[in-house]
Design a protein around this motif. Structure first.
Motif, short mmCIF file in Angstrom:
data_model
loop_
_atom_site.label_atom_id
_atom_site.label_comp_id
_atom_site.label_asym_id
_atom_site.label_seq_id
_atom_site.Cartn_x
_atom_site.Cartn_y
_atom_site.Cartn_z
N GLY A 1 0.84 -1.18 0.00
CA GLY A 1 0.00 0.00 0.00
C GLY A 1 0.88 1.24 0.00
N VAL A 2 0.24 2.39 0.03
CA VAL A 2 1.00 3.64 -0.04
C VAL A 2 1.93 3.78 1.18
N GLU A 3 1.42 3.39 2.35
CA GLU A 3 2.22 3.52 3.57
C GLU A 3 3.45 2.62 3.52
N ASP A 4 3.25 1.37 3.07
CA ASP A 4 4.38 0.43 2.97
C ASP A 4 5.43 1.00 2.04
N CYS A 5 4.93 1.59 0.95
CA CYS A 5 5.81 2.18 -0.04
C CYS A 5 6.62 3.30 0.60
N LEU A 6 5.97 4.13 1.40
CA LEU A 6 6.67 5.22 2.07
C LEU A 6 7.74 4.69 3.02
N THR A 7 7.38 3.65 3.76
CA THR A 7 8.33 3.06 4.70
C THR A 7 9.56 2.58 3.96
N GLU A 8 9.33 1.90 2.83
CA GLU A 8 10.46 1.41 2.04
C GLU A 8 11.31 2.55 1.50
N LEU A 9 10.63 3.62 1.09
CA LEU A 9 11.37 4.77 0.58
C LEU A 9 12.28 5.35 1.66
N MET A 10 11.74 5.40 2.89
CA MET A 10 12.53 5.98 3.98
C MET A 10 13.71 5.08 4.35
N ASP A 11 13.64 3.80 3.96
CA ASP A 11 14.74 2.87 4.25
C ASP A 11 15.92 3.05 3.30
N ILE A 12 15.71 3.78 2.22
CA ILE A 12 16.81 4.02 1.28
C ILE A 12 17.87 4.85 2.01
N PRO A 13 19.16 4.46 1.96
CA PRO A 13 20.19 5.18 2.70
C PRO A 13 20.24 6.67 2.32
N GLY A 14 20.23 7.52 3.34
CA GLY A 14 20.40 8.95 3.11
C GLY A 14 19.13 9.73 2.86
N VAL A 15 17.98 9.06 2.81
CA VAL A 15 16.74 9.79 2.52
C VAL A 15 16.32 10.64 3.71
#
Lengths: 125, 343
Positions: free
Chosen positions: A3-17
């Motif tokens: 979902g959108v929230e899961d997607c956001l969580t994954e995005l925040m896991d990208i190093p340096g974001v």
């Protein structure tokens, strides 16, 4: 099928974001925001970033008069970080835009771009 | 009559769950004080959007709908965890946004029977993210037009839920603020509402050499048949009515749409002018060409009684105004010289 929230969580896991924002391109509506967001007025940022993307698309379309323009992503580097904007076409609602702000010192831009590509692809299939 | 937005604010304060029916204009569904779905007569329906994409068949929507009604009241008794708040990094953007998935996460981990949306996702026709975006777009779109429509007195039906189930939670104040922002945005692009409800008719020729269109503007232009209004186009295309309206305003701002005929009153004076006294017309025609005037004086069959006025006109107002301009003077001198040589 995230979902959108899961997607956001994954995005925040990208190093340096530092910040992540999802914007509806047609309207400039802020859909979701994550990150150090306190200094980011989501509503205003979403509308402004969306205009920046629109202006770039318009400019590029005019600069290259052969055929249609399909933007994969847009990267702008400032003293406050790398700014990644990626249009994502969803079947149902047209275009969404994912925005990431990434720390210049503590990040790998190529990796971030690659991960953004992968996450957005899973969101829409 | 209480306005829809004040009623919504009231219901949000009470943490109400149910459907707010605004007559034929549409319905807003609330879950524990937050808006989870809305439909409006002016914006495309969920079915329109799902099937217009070509990804989801009408039959699949029907199946999901039946599945939802078969499992009884969807989502009943799952509200307890709501007050816990979501402890993760996500904050609601503009208040109109997120929080969505505290419920989503719960839906997947708990034993809750699947609602209509769950059935759609289970069929594999679309992802949760797509459904969430879809609901997000639909609700913002519907509420925008519901607020604008002066409806009959809204009626609240407690406990009624939409078959799809909750896939996005909108904070009411954020939702109202977003609608206000959208209204202002529309006026920034093109401050006239005159084309909003008229059939979309593109100009037959471009008022320039080339033009840049975005994807939705293309869809609008290609599907504009001179009879469909923006709202009808939105339904046909399965695109948000607001986005189509925005595209139409942008096209109008670029001069790509026919303007509606101007209001009539201007036609009055225009018509009167030609019917002015016949005698004035020759006089008005005179300055254009000198030789025809001479011909008219001799040979042209003229309307009876018009001779004298025509000559008077020629002698008086028919001549160019005399000035002290040197070119005029030199012209007269050359004319005199030429006449003298002929003698």
């Amino acid at each position: 099928m995230p979902g959108v929230e899961d997607c956001l969580t994954e995005l925040m896991d990208i190093p340096g974001v530092l910040d992540a924002l999802v914007v509806d391109h047609a309207t400039g509506t802020a859909v979701a925001v994550a990150g150090s967001g306190q200094h980011l007025d989501a509503e205003r940022s979403a509308a402004a970033l969306n205009e920046a993307l629109r202006a770039t698309l318009d400019g590029l379309a005019e600069a290259m008069t052969t055929g249609t323009l399909r933007m994969h992503d847009m990267i702008v580097t400032t003293d406050r970080g790398h700014h990644l904007l990626k249009p994502v076409t969803t079947v149902l609602d047209g275009e969404m835009v994912i925005y990431l702000r990434i720390d210049v010192e503590r990040s790998n831009l190529a990796l971030a771009r690659h991960r953004l590509q992968a996450i957005s692809a899973r969101l829409t299939t | 009559m209480p306005r829809l937005d004040s009623i919504l604010t009231g219901l949000a304060g009470e943490g109400a769950t149910g459907a707010l029916r605004a007559g034929r204009s549409g319905t807003v569904y609330l879950t524990e004080g937050r808006v989870t779905f809305a439909e409006s007569a002016h914006s495309p329906r969920l079915e329109d959007v799902l099937t217009a994409s070509g990804r989801v068949s009408a039959a699949a929507v029907q199946r999901a709908r039946r599945a939802a009604s078969a499992t009884g009241a969807p989502g009943a008794g799952n509200g307890d965890a709501n007050g816990a708040g979501n402890g993760d990094a996500n904050r609601a953007a503009n208040g109109a946004a997120t929080d969505a998935n505290e419920d989503g996460a719960r839906g997947r981990t708990s034993h809750r029977p699947p609602d209509g949306g769950g059935a759609l996702i289970a069929q594999g026709v679309l992802t949760r993210g797509e459904l969430e975006f879809c609901v997000l777009g639909l609700v913002l779109d519907a509420v925008y037009f519901l607020l604008a429509a002066a409806a009959t007195r809204p009626r609240f039906v407690p406990g009624e839920r939409h078959w799809l189930g909750p896939y996005w939670y909108f904070d009411v104040t954020g939702l109202l603020r977003e609608c206000e922002r959208r209204r202002a945005r529309l006026n920034d692009v093109w401050p006239s509402a005159q084309l909003d409800t008229l059939p979309v008719s593109p100009v037959p020729r471009l008022p320039g050499q080339r033009v840049v269109l975005d994807a939705l503007q293309w869809e609008v232009l290609v599907n504009a048949d001179g009879t469909a209004t923006p709202a009808e186009l939105a339904r046909r295309l399965g695109r948000p009515a607001y986005s189509v309206l925005m595209a139409v305003r942008r096209l109008a701002a670029a001069g790509l749409l026919m303007k509606p005929p101007p209001p009539r009153p201007a036609a009055g004076p225009e018509r009167r002018e030609p019917s002015a006294p016949e005698a004035e017309r020759p006089a008005a025609d005179q300055p254009a060409g000198k030789l025809p005037r001479r011909a008219s004086a001799k040979g042209r069959p003229r309307p009876s009684g018009a001779v004298a006025p025509a000559r008077a006109g020629a002698a008086g107002g028919g001549w160019p105004a005399v000035t002290g301009d040197p070119s005029d003077v030199s012209m007269l001198i050359r004319l005199r010289d030429a006449l003298e040589r002929m003698l």
